[in-house]
Design a protein around this motif. Structure first.
Motif, PDB file in Angstrom:
ATOM      1  N   ALA A  15       7.197   3.567  11.846  1.00 33.48           N
ATOM      2  CA  ALA A  15       6.290   2.717  11.086  1.00 33.48           C
ATOM      3  C   ALA A  15       4.804   2.987  11.335  1.00 33.48           C
ATOM      4  O   ALA A  15       4.035   3.136  10.373  1.00 33.48           O
ATOM      5  CB  ALA A  15       6.619   1.245  11.335  1.00 33.48           C
ATOM      6  N   PRO A  16       4.320   3.029  12.584  1.00 32.66           N
ATOM      7  CA  PRO A  16       2.874   3.225  12.758  1.00 32.66           C
ATOM      8  C   PRO A  16       2.394   4.576  12.248  1.00 32.66           C
ATOM      9  O   PRO A  16       1.271   4.689  11.742  1.00 32.66           O
ATOM     10  CB  PRO A  16       2.677   3.097  14.274  1.00 32.66           C
ATOM     11  N   HIS A  17       3.233   5.595  12.327  1.00 31.04           N
ATOM     12  CA  HIS A  17       2.852   6.922  11.858  1.00 31.04           C
ATOM     13  C   HIS A  17       2.841   6.964  10.330  1.00 31.04           C
ATOM     14  O   HIS A  17       1.950   7.574   9.722  1.00 31.04           O
ATOM     15  CB  HIS A  17       3.807   7.971  12.414  1.00 31.04           C
ATOM     16  N   VAL A  18       3.830   6.309   9.715  1.00 33.46           N
ATOM     17  CA  VAL A  18       3.878   6.239   8.248  1.00 33.46           C
ATOM     18  C   VAL A  18       2.656   5.502   7.710  1.00 33.46           C
ATOM     19  O   VAL A  18       1.981   5.961   6.788  1.00 33.46           O
ATOM     20  CB  VAL A  18       5.176   5.558   7.779  1.00 33.46           C
ATOM     21  N   ARG A  19       2.346   4.359   8.308  1.00 35.28           N
ATOM     22  CA  ARG A  19       1.217   3.567   7.818  1.00 35.28           C
ATOM     23  C   ARG A  19      -0.107   4.300   8.029  1.00 35.28           C
ATOM     24  O   ARG A  19      -1.002   4.234   7.180  1.00 35.28           O
ATOM     25  CB  ARG A  19       1.198   2.203   8.503  1.00 35.28           C
ATOM     26  N   ALA A  20      -0.229   5.003   9.161  1.00 30.07           N
ATOM     27  CA  ALA A  20      -1.476   5.737   9.403  1.00 30.07           C
ATOM     28  C   ALA A  20      -1.677   6.837   8.368  1.00 30.07           C
ATOM     29  O   ALA A  20      -2.816   7.134   7.977  1.00 30.07           O
ATOM     30  CB  ALA A  20      -1.456   6.333  10.809  1.00 30.07           C
ATOM     31  N   LEU A  21      -0.586   7.447   7.913  1.00 30.86           N
ATOM     32  CA  LEU A  21      -0.691   8.516   6.926  1.00 30.86           C
ATOM     33  C   LEU A  21      -0.861   7.995   5.508  1.00 30.86           C
ATOM     34  O   LEU A  21      -1.679   8.516   4.737  1.00 30.86           O
ATOM     35  CB  LEU A  21       0.565   9.396   6.985  1.00 30.86           C
ATOM     36  N   THR A  22      -0.068   6.984   5.145  1.00 29.03           N
ATOM     37  CA  THR A  22       0.014   6.565   3.743  1.00 29.03           C
ATOM     38  C   THR A  22      -0.787   5.312   3.424  1.00 29.03           C
ATOM     39  O   THR A  22      -1.149   5.088   2.273  1.00 29.03           O
ATOM     40  CB  THR A  22       1.476   6.297   3.346  1.00 29.03           C
ATOM     41  N   GLY A  23      -1.002   4.461   4.446  1.00 28.04           N
ATOM     42  CA  GLY A  23      -1.656   3.180   4.213  1.00 28.04           C
ATOM     43  C   GLY A  23      -0.700   2.071   3.836  1.00 28.04           C
ATOM     44  O   GLY A  23      -1.126   0.938   3.593  1.00 28.04           O
ATOM     45  N   PHE A  24       0.602   2.373   3.779  1.00 25.74           N
ATOM     46  CA  PHE A  24       1.580   1.319   3.460  1.00 25.74           C
ATOM     47  C   PHE A  24       2.871   1.583   4.212  1.00 25.74           C
ATOM     48  O   PHE A  24       3.085   2.676   4.756  1.00 25.74           O
ATOM     49  CB  PHE A  24       1.828   1.211   1.950  1.00 25.74           C
ATOM     50  N   ALA A  25       3.748   0.573   4.243  1.00 25.69           N
ATOM     51  CA  ALA A  25       5.040   0.706   4.919  1.00 25.69           C
ATOM     52  C   ALA A  25       5.975   1.581   4.098  1.00 25.69           C
ATOM     53  O   ALA A  25       5.844   1.683   2.873  1.00 25.69           O
ATOM     54  CB  ALA A  25       5.659  -0.676   5.126  1.00 25.69           C
ATOM     55  N   LEU A  26       6.908   2.204   4.768  1.00 23.40           N
ATOM     56  CA  LEU A  26       7.865   3.071   4.090  1.00 23.40           C
ATOM     57  C   LEU A  26       8.630   2.259   3.037  1.00 23.40           C
ATOM     58  O   LEU A  26       9.288   1.270   3.374  1.00 23.40           O
ATOM     59  CB  LEU A  26       8.841   3.659   5.116  1.00 23.40           C
ATOM     60  N   PRO A  27       8.559   2.631   1.768  1.00 23.42           N
ATOM     61  CA  PRO A  27       9.119   1.792   0.713  1.00 23.42           C
ATOM     62  C   PRO A  27      10.567   2.103   0.341  1.00 23.42           C
ATOM     63  O   PRO A  27      11.131   1.444  -0.524  1.00 23.42           O
ATOM     64  CB  PRO A  27       8.195   2.108  -0.479  1.00 23.42           C
ATOM     65  N   ASN A  28      11.168   3.089   0.971  1.00 21.96           N
ATOM     66  CA  ASN A  28      12.487   3.559   0.537  1.00 21.96           C
ATOM     67  C   ASN A  28      13.568   2.501   0.710  1.00 21.96           C
ATOM     68  O   ASN A  28      13.564   1.740   1.689  1.00 21.96           O
ATOM     69  CB  ASN A  28      12.886   4.794   1.340  1.00 21.96           C
ATOM     70  N   PRO A  29      14.536   2.467  -0.214  1.00 21.08           N
ATOM     71  CA  PRO A  29      15.724   1.644   0.029  1.00 21.08           C
ATOM     72  C   PRO A  29      16.421   2.131   1.288  1.00 21.08           C
ATOM     73  O   PRO A  29      16.269   3.290   1.691  1.00 21.08           O
ATOM     74  CB  PRO A  29      16.594   1.889  -1.217  1.00 21.08           C
TER      75      PRO A  29
END
Length: 209
Positions: free
Chosen positions: A126-140
Motif C-alpha cells: 500500500a505505501p509504495h502504491v500510493r507513493a507512486l500513483t497517489g491512490f490505493a490499489l483499485p483492483n478487485p
C-alpha cells in the motif's frame, strides 16, 4: 472501491501512467500474488520478494509470471531467514522496491488479484502504491481462505473451517510447491483456486478495493 471513486480516479488519471490500473478487470482471469517479507508488521517490515502468476483458462500460467527479488535497507534476523530462506546477501542483490512495484503495477493492470491472506500482502504494497500513483490499489480481489471457508461451511455448517494453508491444499488435492517462496506460494494458491472452482461450482464474487 466503489464505482463513483473509480469514475473519479479515471477522470483524474486520464491517459496517464496509471490509467492501466483503472480499466475493467478481464473476466475469467485472476492474478495470484504472494510475497516474502522480513516480518509480519506492515508498518516496519519490508518486502524481500514479490511474485505473481496469471490464472486463466483453467491453468496457472507460470510462463507469464512476474517475479522480483527486492533490496532491503534494514537487517533481519535468523528466524526470518529460516522462514523464507533469503539471506541478507541475497536480499542486497535485489532491485529497489519502488522500481519493483512500478514494474508490477504496469504488469498487473486492472486484473483481479487472488491470494491467501491477501490483505497482508496488500498492506505491504500500500505505501509504495500510493507513493507512486497517489491512490490505493483499485483492483478487485479474491481471498482464497474466504472462498474455501464458504465451501466448507456449506458442507459442514456446524464445524469451524480449518483455513491452514497446508490443509486447504491437501483437501483440494493440490501439492504445496516450494512453501514460503513467493513464486511457489503464488502458484499453489492459483492451483487451489482452480481446484476449488472445479469442486464447488460458482464461488463468491470478487470484492473491489
Amino acid at each position: 472501491m466503489g464505482p463513483l471513486r473509480r469514475w473519479w480516479l479515471r477522470r483524474r488519471a486520464g491517459n496517464g501512467e496509471w490509467a492501466c490500473l483503472l480499466g475493467p478487470a478481464r473476466p475469467g482471469e485472476w492474478v495470484s500474488l504472494d510475497m516474502e517479507t522480513t516480518g509480519l508488521d506492515p508498518r516496519r517490515d519490508q518486502i524481500l520478494s514479490l511474485a505473481a502468476v496469471p490464472v486463466r483458462d483453467g491453468r496457472v500460467l507460470v510462463s507469464e509470471r512476474f517475479e522480483r527479488r527486492i533490496r532491503v535497507h534494514r537487517a533481519f534476523g535468523i528466524e526470518s531467514i529460516r522462514h523464507h530462506r533469503i539471506t541478507p546477501q541475497e536480499a542486497a542483490s535485489g532491485v529497489a522496491v519502488t522500481e519493483a512495484v512500478r514494474e508490477f503495477l504496469h504488469w498487473l493492470q486492472g486484473r483481479t488479484l487472488l491470494g491467501y491472506h491477501l490483505s497482508f500482502d496488500l498492506a505491504m504494497l500500500a505505501p509504495h502504491v500510493r507513493a507512486l500513483t497517489g491512490f490505493a490499489l483499485p483492483n478487485p480481489r479474491v481471498e482464497l481462505a474466504a472462498a474455501y471457508a464458504a465451501r466448507a461451511r456449506r458442507a459442514q455448517p456446524n464445524a469451524p473451517p480449518n483455513l491452514d494453508f497446508q490443509h486447504i491444499a491437501d483437501s483440494l488435492g493440490v501439492p504445496v510447491l516450494a512453501r514460503h517462496s513467493a513464486l511457489g506460494d503464488a502458484v499453489t494458491v492459483g492451483l487451489c483456486w482452480l481446484a476449488l472452482q472445479g469442486s464447488s461450482g460458482p464461488l463468491p464474487g470478487a470484492d473491489r478495493g
